[in-house]
Design an enzyme around this catalytic site. Structure first.
Site, short mmCIF file in Angstrom:
data_model
loop_
_atom_site.label_atom_id
_atom_site.label_comp_id
_atom_site.label_asym_id
_atom_site.label_seq_id
_atom_site.Cartn_x
_atom_site.Cartn_y
_atom_site.Cartn_z
N LYS A 186 -60.42 70.70 6.70
CA LYS A 186 -59.80 69.62 7.50
C LYS A 186 -58.28 69.70 7.43
CE LYS A 186 -58.24 65.43 6.95
NZ LYS A 186 -57.25 65.26 8.02
N GLY A 238 -52.09 67.99 -1.21
CA GLY A 238 -51.56 66.79 -0.58
C GLY A 238 -50.88 65.93 -1.63
N SER A 239 -50.86 64.64 -1.38
CA SER A 239 -50.10 63.76 -2.26
C SER A 239 -50.85 63.48 -3.57
CB SER A 239 -49.84 62.44 -1.54
OG SER A 239 -51.07 61.84 -1.21
N THR A 240 -50.09 63.14 -4.59
CA THR A 240 -50.68 62.80 -5.89
C THR A 240 -51.57 61.57 -5.74
OG1 THR A 240 -48.84 63.78 -7.06
CG2 THR A 240 -50.08 62.10 -8.25
N GLY A 243 -54.77 62.67 -4.33
CA GLY A 243 -55.39 63.51 -5.36
C GLY A 243 -56.12 62.66 -6.40
N GLU A 391 -40.82 61.54 -5.46
CA GLU A 391 -40.78 62.63 -4.48
C GLU A 391 -40.40 62.07 -3.11
OE1 GLU A 391 -44.53 64.36 -3.18
OE2 GLU A 391 -43.63 66.33 -3.47
P1 NDP Z 1 -51.79 63.29 1.94
O1 NDP Z 1 -52.30 63.34 0.56
O2 NDP Z 1 -51.64 61.98 2.59
O3 NDP Z 1 -52.74 64.14 2.90
C1 NDP Z 1 -53.22 65.42 2.58
C2 NDP Z 1 -54.52 65.66 3.32
O4 NDP Z 1 -55.52 64.77 2.80
C3 NDP Z 1 -54.44 65.38 4.81
O5 NDP Z 1 -55.29 66.25 5.50
C4 NDP Z 1 -54.95 63.95 4.89
O6 NDP Z 1 -55.46 63.61 6.14
C5 NDP Z 1 -56.05 63.98 3.84
N1 NDP Z 1 -56.40 62.68 3.28
C6 NDP Z 1 -55.71 61.50 3.36
N2 NDP Z 1 -56.39 60.52 2.70
C7 NDP Z 1 -57.50 61.10 2.17
C8 NDP Z 1 -58.59 60.63 1.37
N3 NDP Z 1 -58.66 59.37 0.95
N4 NDP Z 1 -59.54 61.51 0.99
C9 NDP Z 1 -59.48 62.80 1.37
N5 NDP Z 1 -58.50 63.31 2.17
C10 NDP Z 1 -57.51 62.47 2.55
O7 NDP Z 1 -50.47 64.12 1.92
P2 NDP Z 1 -49.57 64.54 3.15
O8 NDP Z 1 -50.37 65.21 4.17
O9 NDP Z 1 -48.80 63.35 3.56
O10 NDP Z 1 -48.65 65.68 2.48
C11 NDP Z 1 -47.54 65.40 1.73
C12 NDP Z 1 -47.85 65.45 0.25
O11 NDP Z 1 -48.54 66.63 -0.10
C13 NDP Z 1 -46.59 65.47 -0.58
O12 NDP Z 1 -46.68 64.51 -1.59
C14 NDP Z 1 -46.55 66.86 -1.19
O13 NDP Z 1 -45.95 66.93 -2.42
C15 NDP Z 1 -47.97 67.23 -1.25
N6 NDP Z 1 -48.11 68.69 -1.15
C16 NDP Z 1 -48.40 69.41 -2.28
C17 NDP Z 1 -48.49 70.77 -2.24
C18 NDP Z 1 -48.83 71.58 -3.44
O14 NDP Z 1 -49.12 72.75 -3.31
N7 NDP Z 1 -48.82 71.03 -4.63
C19 NDP Z 1 -48.26 71.51 -0.98
C20 NDP Z 1 -47.98 70.67 0.12
C21 NDP Z 1 -47.91 69.31 0.03
P3 NDP Z 1 -54.48 62.92 7.23
O15 NDP Z 1 -53.35 63.86 7.45
O16 NDP Z 1 -55.34 62.80 8.41
O17 NDP Z 1 -54.05 61.61 6.62
#
Ligand code: NDP
Length: 481
Positions: A186, A238-240, A243, A391
């Protein structure tokens, strides 16, 4: 030149003529494009000018179930396929991506706002290289893990963010396929288009149906995927915050997980560093991809006796950064990925000012339409400042000074995150000393933001766990006995 004389670069726009973006994208499930059960399609917007690029399907629980069932059904034959045959499929994906690299680069830039120079020279080549690299491992798993029995985990649920859309898809899909797993991926809601282009490529090369399924949607789609009972592995970037939700959701299940989360990485400049190179490293560390980089060097530490010189040179360098149309090859800083992210960055900037930090932004013309933020420095900050602790995920750098090694190690480690760090010094011994003491998954020496498929990447503490890339990335998709 007369100091008052204004000059500008001639525009050098990348063409969009060779790009095909469909008006509407359905879900790629079981080797077919299927309409979403929800009947809902949402817009994908170009953040550079707020124009509508396409409409993308919103997958609900039923669609997630269909995708997981397709991946499950494909698993027995895919996992038993001769590894050399699996390798050929992965290799074909890499080759076709390479052939379409110009188109992929433009779509990545249109959809996400990153400068075309970066998508053309970094994102897309690296994504191809990940497929090439893992294609090479597919039939050599007995050498990767000698004297071990290597088995795939099953169905991998993969959820990726918006900052490196195609690259993150490659990081996740390539090792999963090489080890015989099947996939449901996704992408993030604001940047689904290159993942959907990848689905077209996967279709074109004839990958057996159901081996890779790509479903688009919002956070609820990701949550449904995580909570699906027939998923064996979750790979999340994604975000902490999200996570943590995922980790809570899978407690007590047999689901394996790798979580790549946020960061607040330290970039440390010692007084014996090559200053001009270090200044370039600082710029690359924080302004690459508008600062939308999990491992961005967002906290700068400069040794006190060279701080004035470094800050002067840095301010001068910022004046020459070109903020604007991401399709222009002159552009250094493109568009902020979304309106929401721009609001988040702006609110951090105002908190920084309110808390008494000194702001520096060069005067630069930014386009009237679209989401843009000038490169921003914050001086006179303390460890306790919000902008030092949290962040920002944007082009905002905090600058602190230090006198001794012990002091900078303590300051650099004073964060809940532990993803990356940079060290600039002439002394090899100092580099080795710091790499053992900095609590970060990756430490770059005299460089920053360098990635390679052979090299593992991942964090500690609130930056997550597990590694992607290299052999570690393969291991995360296998059961070893
Ligand atoms: P999010 O955590 O909001 O989203 C990441 C993904 O998870 C998206 O596809 C999102 O969908 C999906 N998502 C959102 N809510 C849920 C849920 N409850 N359960 C499962 N999946 C969900 O992060 P962002 O997309 O806003 O990215 C930015 C963040 O990612 C930053 O904090 C950054 O530090 C981190 N990041 C970390 C990386 C690493 O390698 N450590 C690399 C890149 C980014 P949708 O977009 O549709 O909301």
């Amino acid at each position: 030149m007369n100091k008052k004389e204004k000059w500008s670069l001639s525009p050098s726009l990348e063409s969009t003529q060779h790009v095909s973006i469909q008006k509407q994208y359905s879900l790629y499930i079981n080797g077919k494009w299927v309409k979403p059960n929800s009947g809902i399609y949402f817009p994908s917007i170009n953040p550079a000018d707020e124009s509508h690029l396409s409409s993308v399907a919103h997958a609900n629980e039923k669609d997630v179930d269909l995708a997981v069932k397709a991946a499950r059904a494909a698993f027995p034959s895919w996992s038993k396929l001769a590894p050399s045959e699996r390798a050929k499929y992965i290799y074909r994906i890499a080759r076709v991506m390479q052939e379409k690299s110009r188109e992929l680069a433009v779509v990545e830039t249109l959809d996400g706002g990153k400068p075309i120079r970066e998508s053309r020279d970094i994102d897309i080549p690296l994504a191809c290289n990940h497929f090439f690299y893992y294609a090479g491992w597919a039939d050599k798993l007995c050498y990767a893990f000698p004297n071990r029995k290597v088995e795939p985990l099953g169905v991998a649920a993969q959820i990726i963010p918006w900052n490196f859309p195609l690259l993150m898809a490659a990081w996740k899909i390539a090792p999963a396929l090489a080890t015989g797993n099947t996939v449901v991926l996704k992408p993030a809601e604001s940047t689904s288009l290159t993942a959907l282009k990848l689905a077209e490529i996967i279709d074109e090369i004839g990958l057996p149906k159901g081996v890779v399924n790509i479903i688009t949607g919002f956070g609820d789609t990701g949550a449904a995927l995580v909570n699906h009972p027939d998923v064996n592995k979750i790979a999340f970037t994604g975000s902490t915050q999200v996570g943590k939700i995922i980790q809570k959701a899978i407690v007590g299940t047999s689901k394996k997980a790798t979580l790549e989360l946020g960061g607040k990485s330290a970039n440390i400049i010692f007084d014996d560093a090559p200053i001009d190179q270090a200044v370039e490293g600082i710029v690359n560390g924080i302004f690459f991809n508008q600062g939308h980089v999990c491992c961005a060097g967002s906290r700068l530490f400069v040794q006190e006796n060279i701080a004035d010189k470094v800050i002067r040179k840095l301010k001068l360098r910022l004046k020459s950064l070109y903020v604007g149309n991401p399709l222009d090859k002159n552009t250094d800083i493109g568009a902020i990925n979304s309106k929401e992210q721009l609001e988040i960055i702006k609110s951090f900037i105002s908190v920084g000012k309110k808390e008494g930090a000194e702001i520096y932004q060069p005067t630069c013309e930014i386009p009237k339409k679209g989401y843009y933020c000038p490169p921003t420095l914050f001086l006179n900050v303390a460890q306790s400042h919000t902008i030092v602790q949290e962040e920002i995920f944007g082009p905002v750098l905090t600058i602190q000074t230090f006198r001794t090694i012990d002091e900078v190690i303590q300051k650099a480690n004073n964060t809940p995150y532990g993803l990356a760090a940079g060290v600039w010094t002439d002394k090899g011994s100092r580099i080795f000393n710091l790499t053992t003491k900095l609590k970060a998954g990756v430490v770059w020496a005299n460089t920053y933001n360098k990635f390679d498929p052979t090299s593992p990447f991942g964090g500690y503490k609130e930056s997550g766990f597990g590694r992607e890339g290299g052999l570690h990335g393969l291991a995360a998709y296998t059961k070893l006995s």
